[in-house]
Structures are given as structure tokens and as C-alpha cells.
Design an enzyme around this catalytic site. Structure first.
Site, PDB file in Angstrom:
ATOM      1  N   TYR A  70     -10.976  -3.029   0.349  1.00  0.00           N
ATOM      2  CA  TYR A  70     -11.853  -2.895   1.510  1.00  0.00           C
ATOM      3  C   TYR A  70     -13.124  -2.119   1.191  1.00  0.00           C
ATOM      4  CZ  TYR A  70      -8.046  -4.606   4.416  1.00  0.00           C
ATOM      5  OH  TYR A  70      -7.070  -5.394   4.975  1.00  0.00           O
TER       6      TYR A  70
ATOM      7  N   ASN B 148      -5.312  -4.987  -2.460  1.00  0.00           N
ATOM      8  CA  ASN B 148      -5.988  -4.940  -1.159  1.00  0.00           C
ATOM      9  C   ASN B 148      -7.296  -4.200  -1.362  1.00  0.00           C
ATOM     10  OD1 ASN B 148      -3.660  -6.062  -0.243  1.00  0.00           O
ATOM     11  ND2 ASN B 148      -3.084  -4.390   1.122  1.00  0.00           N
TER      12      ASN B 148
ATOM     13  N   GLU C  98       0.794  -1.227   0.000  1.00  0.00           N
ATOM     14  CA  GLU C  98       0.000   0.000   0.000  1.00  0.00           C
ATOM     15  C   GLU C  98       0.834   1.288   0.000  1.00  0.00           C
ATOM     16  OE1 GLU C  98      -2.731  -0.396   3.288  1.00  0.00           O
ATOM     17  OE2 GLU C  98      -3.811  -2.031   2.323  1.00  0.00           O
TER      18      GLU C  98
ATOM     19  N   GLU D 115      -5.298  -8.556   0.538  1.00  0.00           N
ATOM     20  CA  GLU D 115      -6.007  -8.210   1.780  1.00  0.00           C
ATOM     21  C   GLU D 115      -7.468  -7.955   1.462  1.00  0.00           C
ATOM     22  OE1 GLU D 115      -4.586  -4.982   4.242  1.00  0.00           O
ATOM     23  OE2 GLU D 115      -2.511  -5.650   4.015  1.00  0.00           O
TER      24      GLU D 115
END
Ligand code: IFM
Length: 470
Positions: free
Chosen positions: A295, A293, A163, A351
Site C-alpha cells: 500500500y 500486500n 499480515e 493486496e
């Protein structure tokens, strides 16, 4: 299609500072996170990763936990200051810890995935200018070589960075992460130097001629969306996408920075003179995979309060306890966009997961870091039956995995999925107030309790099929 193939990699992830503890053991020196946490007011209740999950001492127990969950692979990161406590000084004890961990994983039939940089920059490197000093690419390459030499092909997947957006934007522009700066030019310089260090490490990796080991990078991607379908909103959503996603994807895969964002940034800070001739060639050093990743999405509305003319809005959407606008359906679109616009490289979701409230007490009252607890289901706690019933997490992960299947069905090269996180841990500036684990950690006793989501994930891995409930 509702089944994952046997060779699809199911894993879980952690990072060094978030779980290891042993902050100053066996020769390790401070990282910028040790320093940041030592300053009162930076982190929820002035907490730190000094002890965290004591994984440094309990790694064998944690490998058994992974085995019990049945994962194919485990993603963890190496603490740079454990390996290089000072500039040019290699610490054998630090290396030994990771060699032992990798060997323990392999003995238990779990494939290691290693991230070289998950935010714990050595303090000595920061004192020499940190990510603002171009020389950091040389220091990083030196560190990467030591790790390639030590662990080599025992590691199936290597990621240079985790990230870069968070390192540069949260650390150097928003002041929310170590080192806590607030300067746009610094943030863009940092992201550029991170990419230079990435390119240098990938090149160094190739010189080892590993046959069974691959290298890539992990980006957090959060597509921009307009709150309303007006041309202004749509334009700003594109800008938000440029800020979070395109600024990081374009240099790696297109060999250039997005022109619209360069124009906006130059209007604020002048020429981006830290980008030198030949840099983009270093940055585009070919990799083997992309780690994503995922979210939340990034829904925006116009506002002069935001640096780029917009602010994020999440109120209308289901939220996690991080106040993120989680929206699993976006994952499929995001993956398709990567495939169509950027690269045909294999992708791993490195992730994905859900945060629930970490404290049953009055943590929600904390002025700076607290969120309001809305229902009992939003808290991770051990119930009277000794279990942790985290249905919300199961449902979220189920919905995201459905999007993964859809992408594979559409011909997408998605090779694996790492659930964040193996266990509750130190959630950066939010300390221990949020829990992401599929294993509950009692931070007083260090007891680990597999949550319902952990048992559910075990079933998914065994059966390769998805059910919305345990
Ligand atoms: O805990 C972090 C991790 O270190 C990086 N990605 C996001 C996670 C949840 O905030």
C-alpha cells in the site's frame, strides 16, 4: 512491455470478518474482533462487523459480481471460530458455508484463493493465551487440516496468514487492533508464534500430497525511507525497515532474525527467550509462493517520541484517506529487493488498493478516527448519474500495475495481482469510515454498485493492457 499474459492471475480480495456479517449464526462463536468491537471507543462510531456486507447470506450474488468483473480468481478468508466454535469442536455448518462458496466460484470459473487467518482469532483461543501461547501452533495446525480436508485441491492457492505484522504489532504493541495490547515483548512473542503456526500448517499441507494446489503466506511490506539523506536518517530508515519488513521476511527466508533488530529489541526487553532451539527450522518449512500486500512506503525522520527513535512522516506525499504515504514507484524496488535478497519463489500481489472517505457528512470531524476531507474526489459516493466516479483509485492502481509490468519485464516471477477490495467493507478500527472497494456497498440497503474503478479493472482483465482512465 505493456501487456499482461493470459495466464497472469487477476483477482480481488476480501476477508471473513470484514464482509460476512452473521457474526453469531449457525454455531459461530465470538472472535477477538467481536469482543474488541463490543467495547466502546475501540472502533470508529462503535461500529462492528456484525452485519458488514451480509456476504454470508449473499455470497451467490457476490460471486455473480466477481463474474461480472471478469476476475480469474477470488481471495477470501475463513473464519476460524465458524469452524472451531470451541477448542476441539468442529462445526459442520461453518465448513458447509465455505464448501458452498468454493463450489459456487468454481461453477463460475473463478479460482479460489483461501487465507486461513485474517485476524479473527476465536475468543476461546485468546482465553487460552492466544498468540502468546506456543500451543497455538497445534490448534492452528488442527484447524488448517480440517480446511485442507474440506476444500483440498479445489483451492488453487492457500495462504496460512495475512499480515503477521498487523496481528502482532498493531494488535499487541500499538493497541490499535484486537486484542488491543501495548507490550513489545508480547508483540514479538506473537509474531514468533504466528510463524510457528505457519510452519506447522505448511508441513500438514504437504502430507495431503495435493498436486494442483499451492501454499504460501501473505506479508504486508512497506520499505523504510529516510526523509533526508543524512546518515542518521538513513540508519533510522534501515531500522524502520527492520521493524516492518525484515523482522518478518528474514525468519521465513533466511532462517534467522535480523541481528541489528535483535540487538535493539534485547536492549529494551531483555533476552528474546521465546525463540527456542529448532524453531527456525519449523518456520522455514519450504513454501510455494510469497504473497505481498503493498500500500505505502514508510518514510521516517528522527524523533525520541517513537519507540525506535523515529516517527513516520507522510505529509509531503500523495495520501490516501488512511493517511498512508502511497508511492507506487516503490513497488518495483520492493519486488526487486525480494528477488535479489530473499527468494526466487513466485510472488503474488495479494493486496493493493486505495481507501477513499466513506461518509459525505461530518465523519472527518471524528477526533480519534477521522481524517479531513480535502476534495470531492476523495470521497466515494454515488453521483446523480447513479455511478461512483473514483478516478483517484483508478490512477493509483494503474500506477501500481505499471510497476508490476516493469518487474515482470525484468525477469521477475510475478504471477498475479489481487485488488483490495472486491467491495467496501468493515475497515477494522476505522469501521465503515473508509471505502476500499471497487464495488460500492450501500450499508443501509446492501445494494452493490460497481464503481468506475471496477469497470476499469474489468477492461484491464479483458484486454490485459493498461490505460490510466476508464
Ligand atoms: O482492510 C485491510 C485488510 O484487511 C488487510 N490489509 C490492509 C487492508 C486495508 O487496510
Amino acid at each position: 512491455m505493456n501487456k499482461f499474459s493470459r495466464d497472469f492471475v487477476f483477482g480481488t480480495g476480501t476477508s471473513a470478518y470484514q464482509i460476512e456479517g452473521a457474526a453469531f449464526e449457525d454455531g459461530k462463536t465470538a472472535s477477538i474482533w467481536d469482543t474488541y468491537c463490543s467495547i466502546s471507543g475501540n472502533v470508529f462510531r462503535d461500529q462492528s462487523g456484525d452485519i458488514a456486507c451480509e456476504h454470508y447470506y449473499r455470497y451467490k450474488e457476490d460471486v455473480q459480481l466477481l463474474k461480472n468483473l471478469g476476475v480469474d480468481s477470488y481471495r477470501f478468508s475463513v473464519s476460524w471460530p465458524r469452524i472451531f466454535p470451541e477448542r476441539g469442536e468442529v462445526n459442520k455448518k461453518g465448513i458447509k458455508f465455505y464448501v458452498d462458496l468454493v463450489d459456487e466460484l468454481i461453477r463460475n470459473n473463478i479460482k479460489p484463493m483461501v487465507t486461513l487467518y485474517h485476524w479473527d482469532l476465536p475468543q476461546w483461543a485468546y482465553d487460552l493465551g492466544g498468540w502468546l501461547n506456543r500451543d497455538i501452533a497445534v490448534w492452528f495446525e488442527e484447524y488448517a487440516r480440517v480446511m485442507f480436508e474440506a476444500l483440498g485441491e479445489k483451492v488453487t492457492l492457500w495462504a496460512t496468514h495475512n499480515e503477521p505484522f498487523c496481528v502482532s504489532i498493531l494488535g499487541y504493541l500499538k493497541g490499535l487492533h484486537a486484542p488491543g495490547h501495548k507490550d513489545l515483548k508480547e508483540a514479538l512473542t506473537a509474531s514468533h508464534n504466528i510463524f510457528l503456526s505457519h510452519g506447522a500448517a505448511v508441513k500438514a499441507f504437504r502430507s495431503f500430497n495435493f498436486k494442483d494446489s499451492k501454499i504460501g503466506i501473505t506479508l504486508n511490506l512497506s520499505p523504510g525511507y529516510p526523509l533526508e539523506q543524512t546518515s542518521e536518517n538513513i540508519e533510522l530508515a534501515k531500522r524502520a525497515d527492520g521493524f516492518v519488513d525484515r523482522w518478518f521476511m528474514d525468519p521465513l527466508f533466511k532462517g534467522s532474525y535480523p541481528v541489528d533488530m535483535v540487538k535493539i529489541y534485547e536492549s529494551k526487553i531483555g533476552k528474546l527467550d521465546f525463540i527456542k532451539t529448532g524453531d527456525l527450522e519449523i518456520i522455514t518449512e519450504p513454501m510455494d509462493f510469497l504473497g505481498v500486500n503493498f500500500y505505502a512506503r514508510n518514510m521516517v525522520k528522527p524523533s525520541q517520541e517513537g519507540l525506535l527513535g523515529y516517527v513516520g512522516v507522510g505529509e509531503k506525499m500523495p495520501q490516501t484517506q488512511e493517511e498512508w504515504d502511497t508511492y507506487p514507484e516503490i513497488l518495483f524496488k520492493l519486488l526487486m529487493n525480494i528477488k535479489n535478497e530473499y527468494t526466487s519463489l513466485p510472488i503474488y500481489i495479494t493486496e493493493n488498493g486505495l481507501a477513499l472517505e466513506g461518509y459525505k457528512d461530518d465523519a472527518g470531524d471524528d477526533e480519534k478516527f477521522g481524517t479531513i476531507i480535502t476534495s470531492a474526489n476523495d470521497i466515494d459516493f454515488v453521483a446523480e448519474d447513479g455511478r461512483v466516479h473514483d478516478e483517484a483509485r483508478i490512477l493509483y492502481v494503474y500506477n501500481c500495475l505499471k510497476q508490476c509490468l516493469k518487474f515482470i519485464e525484468s525477469g521477475g516471477e510475478l504471477r498475479g495481482y489481487y485488488l483490495w477490495s472486491l467491495m467496501d467493507n468493515f475497515e477494522w478500527a476505522l469501521g465503515y469510515s473508509k471505502r476500499f472497494g471497487i464495488t460500492y456497498v450501500n450499508f443501509e440497503t446492501q445494494e452493490r454498485i460497481i464503481k468506475d474503478s471496477g469497470y476499469w479493472y474489468k477492461k484491464v482483465i479483458e484486454s490485459r493492457t493498461l490505460q490510466p482512465k476508464l
